[in-house]
Design a protein around this motif. Structure first.
Motif, mmCIF file in Angstrom:
data_model
loop_
_atom_site.group_PDB
_atom_site.id
_atom_site.type_symbol
_atom_site.label_atom_id
_atom_site.label_comp_id
_atom_site.label_asym_id
_atom_site.label_seq_id
_atom_site.Cartn_x
_atom_site.Cartn_y
_atom_site.Cartn_z
ATOM 1 N N GLY A 1 0.808 -1.216 0.000
ATOM 2 C CA GLY A 1 0.000 0.000 0.000
ATOM 3 C C GLY A 1 0.838 1.261 0.000
ATOM 4 N N ASN A 2 1.955 1.262 -0.710
ATOM 5 C CA ASN A 2 2.901 2.378 -0.645
ATOM 6 C C ASN A 2 3.498 2.645 -2.027
ATOM 7 O OD1 ASN A 2 4.059 -0.131 -0.547
ATOM 8 N ND2 ASN A 2 5.748 0.464 0.747
ATOM 9 N N ARG A 3 2.669 3.149 -2.906
ATOM 10 C CA ARG A 3 3.061 3.345 -4.302
ATOM 11 C C ARG A 3 4.278 4.256 -4.455
ATOM 12 N NH1 ARG A 3 2.645 0.581 -8.933
ATOM 13 N NH2 ARG A 3 2.882 1.953 -10.718
ATOM 14 N N GLU A 4 4.352 5.296 -3.639
ATOM 15 C CA GLU A 4 5.458 6.252 -3.758
ATOM 16 C C GLU A 4 6.797 5.579 -3.493
ATOM 17 O OE1 GLU A 4 6.955 10.417 -1.680
ATOM 18 O OE2 GLU A 4 4.823 9.886 -1.615
ATOM 19 N N ASP A 5 6.874 4.761 -2.447
ATOM 20 C CA ASP A 5 8.113 4.044 -2.154
ATOM 21 C C ASP A 5 8.458 3.078 -3.284
ATOM 22 O OD1 ASP A 5 8.541 5.337 0.194
ATOM 23 O OD2 ASP A 5 8.113 3.638 1.503
ATOM 24 N N PHE A 6 7.451 2.407 -3.809
ATOM 25 C CA PHE A 6 7.684 1.460 -4.896
ATOM 26 C C PHE A 6 8.302 2.148 -6.114
ATOM 27 C CE2 PHE A 6 6.063 -0.271 -8.917
ATOM 28 C CZ PHE A 6 6.667 -1.519 -8.911
ATOM 29 N N ILE A 7 7.781 3.301 -6.469
ATOM 30 C CA ILE A 7 8.298 4.039 -7.629
ATOM 31 C C ILE A 7 9.764 4.404 -7.410
ATOM 32 C CG2 ILE A 7 8.122 6.198 -8.919
ATOM 33 C CD1 ILE A 7 5.065 6.008 -8.506
ATOM 34 N N LYS A 8 10.095 4.836 -6.195
ATOM 35 C CA LYS A 8 11.478 5.206 -5.900
ATOM 36 C C LYS A 8 12.405 3.991 -5.955
ATOM 37 C CE LYS A 8 10.243 9.198 -3.051
ATOM 38 N NZ LYS A 8 10.202 9.758 -1.679
ATOM 39 N N LEU A 9 11.927 2.862 -5.425
ATOM 40 C CA LEU A 9 12.736 1.644 -5.473
ATOM 41 C C LEU A 9 12.914 1.180 -6.921
ATOM 42 C CD1 LEU A 9 14.230 -0.726 -4.223
ATOM 43 C CD2 LEU A 9 12.015 -1.855 -3.871
ATOM 44 N N LYS A 10 11.851 1.255 -7.695
ATOM 45 C CA LYS A 10 11.932 0.874 -9.104
ATOM 46 C C LYS A 10 12.968 1.727 -9.838
ATOM 47 C CE LYS A 10 9.167 0.615 -13.318
ATOM 48 N NZ LYS A 10 7.986 1.112 -14.009
ATOM 49 N N GLU A 11 12.974 3.021 -9.561
ATOM 50 C CA GLU A 11 13.952 3.916 -10.190
ATOM 51 C C GLU A 11 15.374 3.530 -9.811
ATOM 52 O OE1 GLU A 11 12.623 7.700 -8.828
ATOM 53 O OE2 GLU A 11 11.082 7.922 -10.394
ATOM 54 N N GLU A 12 15.566 3.172 -8.541
ATOM 55 C CA GLU A 12 16.892 2.773 -8.069
ATOM 56 C C GLU A 12 17.341 1.483 -8.748
ATOM 57 O OE1 GLU A 12 20.246 3.529 -5.636
ATOM 58 O OE2 GLU A 12 18.430 4.736 -5.813
ATOM 59 N N VAL A 13 16.427 0.525 -8.862
ATOM 60 C CA VAL A 13 16.739 -0.748 -9.517
ATOM 61 C C VAL A 13 17.105 -0.521 -10.982
ATOM 62 C CG1 VAL A 13 15.761 -2.938 -10.325
ATOM 63 C CG2 VAL A 13 15.383 -2.185 -7.973
ATOM 64 N N GLU A 14 16.308 0.275 -11.678
ATOM 65 C CA GLU A 14 16.565 0.503 -13.102
ATOM 66 C C GLU A 14 17.862 1.277 -13.336
ATOM 67 O OE1 GLU A 14 12.891 2.267 -14.371
ATOM 68 O OE2 GLU A 14 12.003 0.307 -14.839
ATOM 69 N N ALA A 15 18.177 2.187 -12.416
ATOM 70 C CA ALA A 15 19.413 2.962 -12.565
ATOM 71 C C ALA A 15 20.649 2.083 -12.420
ATOM 72 C CB ALA A 15 19.447 4.087 -11.533
ATOM 73 N N LYS A 16 20.581 1.085 -11.541
ATOM 74 C CA LYS A 16 21.765 0.276 -11.260
ATOM 75 C C LYS A 16 21.786 -1.076 -11.977
ATOM 76 C CE LYS A 16 22.701 2.275 -6.707
ATOM 77 N NZ LYS A 16 22.857 2.027 -5.246
ATOM 78 N N LEU A 17 20.593 -1.550 -12.421
ATOM 79 C CA LEU A 17 20.544 -2.913 -12.929
ATOM 80 C C LEU A 17 19.952 -3.070 -14.326
ATOM 81 C CD1 LEU A 17 19.407 -4.734 -9.668
ATOM 82 C CD2 LEU A 17 21.685 -4.730 -10.667
ATOM 83 N N LYS A 18 19.383 -2.006 -14.877
ATOM 84 C CA LYS A 18 18.786 -2.121 -16.205
ATOM 85 C C LYS A 18 19.833 -2.591 -17.211
ATOM 86 C CE LYS A 18 16.020 0.395 -19.609
ATOM 87 N NZ LYS A 18 15.429 1.714 -19.969
ATOM 88 N N ASP A 19 19.460 -3.582 -18.013
ATOM 89 C CA ASP A 19 20.332 -4.179 -19.040
ATOM 90 C C ASP A 19 21.495 -4.980 -18.459
ATOM 91 O OD1 ASP A 19 18.769 -2.977 -21.057
ATOM 92 O OD2 ASP A 19 19.963 -1.142 -20.957
ATOM 93 N N LYS A 20 21.509 -5.146 -17.141
ATOM 94 C CA LYS A 20 22.567 -5.931 -16.511
ATOM 95 C C LYS A 20 22.056 -7.277 -15.998
ATOM 96 C CE LYS A 20 25.304 -1.925 -15.046
ATOM 97 N NZ LYS A 20 25.903 -1.211 -13.890
ATOM 98 N N VAL A 21 20.719 -7.403 -15.865
ATOM 99 C CA VAL A 21 20.128 -8.635 -15.359
ATOM 100 C C VAL A 21 19.272 -9.283 -16.441
ATOM 101 C CG1 VAL A 21 20.151 -7.843 -12.968
ATOM 102 C CG2 VAL A 21 18.131 -7.414 -14.396
ATOM 103 N N LYS A 22 18.862 -10.525 -16.205
ATOM 104 C CA LYS A 22 18.071 -11.262 -17.193
ATOM 105 C C LYS A 22 16.730 -10.600 -17.445
ATOM 106 C CE LYS A 22 16.398 -15.960 -18.114
ATOM 107 N NZ LYS A 22 16.359 -17.352 -17.581
ATOM 108 N N ARG A 23 16.026 -10.227 -16.367
ATOM 109 C CA ARG A 23 14.747 -9.530 -16.500
ATOM 110 C C ARG A 23 14.319 -8.967 -15.152
ATOM 111 N NH1 ARG A 23 10.594 -14.683 -17.308
ATOM 112 N NH2 ARG A 23 11.614 -16.001 -15.780
#
Length: 281
Positions: A234-256
């Motif tokens: 129930g915390n969309r704002e935190d999820f968006i921030k975590l998603k941004e962090e994941v994509e910044a550090k792991l996008k194109d580096k992991v399988k999916r």
């Protein structure tokens, strides 16, 4: 395709996996303020988050039953399928034992796999099982590969506050008060059925960065092999921030990278203000 895949609702998976025609999810029962609800059937996940915040008592879960598994097994076997069943950790719930009892009373090929994890940790096994089934592997091969995935499956999670941990008695009152005052976010991990405190950091931004950095530290040389799931409740704002962090550090580096909403079974114990990352090779 001659395999029927069954899991219980302690296994949190993305919506696109839930819709697989060869997958059946056995729901647990939720007990809130003396009322019983069938997980993800009597109310949506969002409705449960809201309901839980307003409830007087801590929600409880009741294991999936022998009868539920027996009916699912009989139906699948009658259709000529082999059954592969993945359950939440046997040391956290009696659901695995229910499945085993049903298997022992049923004639046919049934494989029960204790995920030794919960939520997206168990869900990792279900996601990868779908991969293996769709690759056309045999029942023996799918079971063997799921067990390999189990060894590398981790969860990392953090709640937004100590409020629900305090309410559930999982941390002392003084710890919760001090933690909230200092804006401390605990980082927990779960692997092989055991929950451990990985770190404590101040502030949400540092917490999300620490979650991703901890993930990377587990498999620094094998990132390209990882399937990652990112979860919210129930915390969309935190999820968006975590998603941004994941994509910044792991996008194109992991399988999916996949996304999901936390199920009621896990949120009943952690609170609805949690974000989490699950991953496996």
């Amino acid at each position: 395709m001659n395999i029927k895949l069954i899991c219980d609702s302690m296994c949190d998976i993305p919506e696109e996996i839930e819709k697989k025609e060869y997958l059946e999810i056995i729901p647990l029962t939720l007990i809130v303020d003396g009322k019983e609800f069938v997980d993800n059937e009597d109310m949506t996940k969002d409705e449960f988050y809201k309901f839980m915040l307003e409830a007087k008592d801590i929600p409880k879960t009741s294991q999936a039953t022998y009868v539920q598994f027996k009916e699912a097994f009989d139906s699948a076997l009658a259709d000529g399928k082999d059954v592969i069943c993945i359950t939440g950790a046997s040391n956290k719930s009696g659901t695995y034992q229910s499945a085993m009892l049903a298997k022992n009373d049923t004639e046919g090929r049934i494989e029960i796999i204790d995920s030794e994890n919960l939520s997206i940790g168990s869900g990792q096994l279900v996601i990868r099982a779908c991969d293996f089934i769709e690759e056309g592997l045999s029942t023996d091969e799918v079971v063997s590969k799921i067990k390999e995935v189990r060894e590398s499956s981790f969860i990392l999670f953090t709640p937004a506050s100590f409020d629900f941990l305090k309410k559930s008695g999982r941390v002392p009152l003084t710890t919760a008060i001090i933690g909230n005052m200092l804006n401390i976010r605990p980082i927990f991990s779960m692997h092989s059925g055991e929950i451990q405190l990985e770190a404590k950091v101040r502030g949400a931004k540092k917490a999300f960065s620490k979650l991703v950095d901890t993930l990377i530290s587990k498999y620094p040389e094998e990132l390209s092999e990882l399937t990652i799931t990112i979860g919210e409740a129930g915390n969309r704002e935190d999820f968006i921030k975590l998603k941004e962090e994941v994509e910044a550090k792991l996008k194109d580096k992991v399988k999916r990278i996949m996304f999901f909403k936390g199920g009621a079974c896990i949120c009943a114990h952690t609170g609805p203000d949690i974000v989490a990352i699950g991953f496996s090779k």
